[in-house]
Write an enzyme that holds these catalytic residues in place. Structure first.
Site: not given
Ligand code: EPZ
Length: 417
Positions: A22-23, A92, A116, A121, A304, A396
């Site tokens: 995802k990132n 974000r 958040c 952040r 994470d 998500r």
């Protein structure tokens, strides 16, 4: 709102596959705004955050299609420069359109991201770097309004390592006149994969894999096709599920190189490994040893995976400490884990975890993406039944997590409450 009902089972075994990251995909989707024509991204999972980014790109004028695991993005008609509050407040990473829009259409208006669940952040590093490239930035009515007739290469020193600021600046600098040098740039694999994508498009970025990046501005970029890298955080979550189990588990389609420190910490906890080019087999320990963890920018231990690793430590034989130096307030899961009868004390940003014999099922609430994954892992090993509510957070960033975990013996049911 969906919730998970989880029955205890530590007898998991078999193999589990990792999806695209995802990132890494989020910034690459934004990078597609930099050129006209259709780019094709492969290995793209079905995640809410990627749907939100698709929605945002369509508002801006791109054409986005996602069929199976292939996503195509056509940036030919990009014309609108605004990322509305409604989308930025949901995700974000919407801030990733700032750099490409500024570079391509000379203006970007992105809603200022608010609070958040994992802490404050700020986006000051993104804004300072874009200003250094010559952008004029005003904050008006809750929006970041950036304009630049022309971007000009500059020497930029990030005072803190930031994945988002590094990537946003790269995406603006590819079209800046002359040379841009980034110092103290982030080195996460997601940064590298964005650089690979940009270079494939025709950008000239060197220094990949280091904290010093040099970007020679170019005049045109072209659409390309690329395979997205595997999700190292999803892989790490599955490895931790394996460490909590009583049998070996093989995590397939992953990049072991991206998980070096995580593997080391799991080894310290007593796990053994067979590591192949794209798969890792984990042999769980008979007894989980206590391991101290401090999260750091890559190649350090990832923030994470902090919550998921903490779940493993709740069952260790002894006492250990976990400190998140990347997001020092990212401990919303602590109170929920204590509801499952973990023994965690939080004092001045350091969690002290005293291992217990067993967790005990209860009703808990997911507060953010990785905390949700941690609660699912905890529920899988807690005695009796655990209910995790607000699981929209998990959708998500994890593709069909319950299906994947159930295939190795998890007993997770999704319920529409
Ligand atoms: C990315 O967020 C990830 N998000 C996060 O994953 C991840 O936790 C984080 O990197 C760290 O690895 C995406 O890739 C979409 P940062 P990002 O800028 O880019 C401070 C998940 O669960 N900072 O590297 O926002 C910041 O407060 C998510 O998938 C500033 O002070 O993180 C933090 O302390 C959550 N000013 C540190 O830098 C800035 O302008 C690192 O943040 C920017 C950041």
């Amino acid at each position: 709102m969906d919730r998970f009902i989880i029955e205890s089972n530590r007898d998991m075994s078999g193999s589990i596959e990792v999806s695209g990251a995802k990132n890494a995909i989020l910034p690459i989707m934004a990078a597609c705004l930099l050129s006209p024509g259709k780019s094709v991204l492969r290995n793209v999972p079905n995640l809410i955050d990627l749907k939100t980014m698709s929605h945002l790109l369509r508002i801006i004028g791109a054409r986005v299609e996602h069929v199976g695991t292939t996503m195509s993005i056509d940036g030919s008609d990009v014309c609108f420069c605004e990322a509305p509050y409604e989308l930025v407040s949901k995700m974000r990473a919407s801030i990733y359109v700032l750099g490409p829009l500024l570079a391509r259409i000379k203006e970007a208006k992105v809603s200022f991201p608010g609070g958040c669940a994992i802490g404050t952040r700020p986006v000051d590093l993104h804004l300072k770097a874009l200003e250094a490239l010559g952008a004029e930035i005003n904050i008006e009515h809750g929006y970041i309004h950036a304009k630049a007739e022309k971007l000009i290469g500059a020497d930029i020193h990030f005072e803190k390592s930031s994945v988002g600021a590094t990537i946003n600046t790269l995406m603006a600098a590819v079209y800046a006149e002359g040379t841009t040098r980034l110092h103290n740039a982030a080195m996460e694999p997601e940064v590298d994969s964005t650089i690979m994508f940009l270079n494939k498009m025709g950008a000239k970025i060197s220094g990949m894999g280091s904290t010093s990046l040099v970007i020679e501005g170019v005049e045109n970029l072209f659409p390309v096709e690329m395979q997205m890298i595997p999700d190292r955080i999803e892989a790490g979550t599955f490895l931790i599920a394996g460490a909590l189990s009583q049998n070996p588990i093989t995590v397939k389609n992953c990049e072991p190189e991206h998980l070096r420190v995580v593997i080391e910490k799991l080894r310290d906890a007593g796990c053994n490994f067979d590591i192949e080019t794209n798969s890792i087999t984990l042999y769980p320990p008979k007894e989980i040893k206590p391991v101290n963890v401090i999260t750091l920018p890559y190649p350090g231990f990832p923030t994470d995976l902090q919550a998921q690793f903490m779940v493993l430590m709740t069952l260790c034989k002894g006492v250990c400490f976990i400190e998140d130096t990347v997001f020092p307030d990212r401990y919303m899961h602590v109170a929920e884990l204590n509801r499952l009868q973990a023994d965690i004390r939080l004092d001045r940003g350091i969690a002290t975890i005293k291992g217990v014999e067993e967790l005990s099922g209860a009703e808990v609430m997911a507060t953010d993406l990785r905390a949700s994954a941690a609660l699912v892992l905890a529920g899988m090993v807690a005695a009796d039944k655990t209910t995790v509510s607000r699981i929209y957070h998990i959708d998500r960033g994890y593709d069909r997590i319950e299906e994947k975990l159930n295939a190795i013996g998890g007993r997770i049911t999704r319920e529409n409450a």
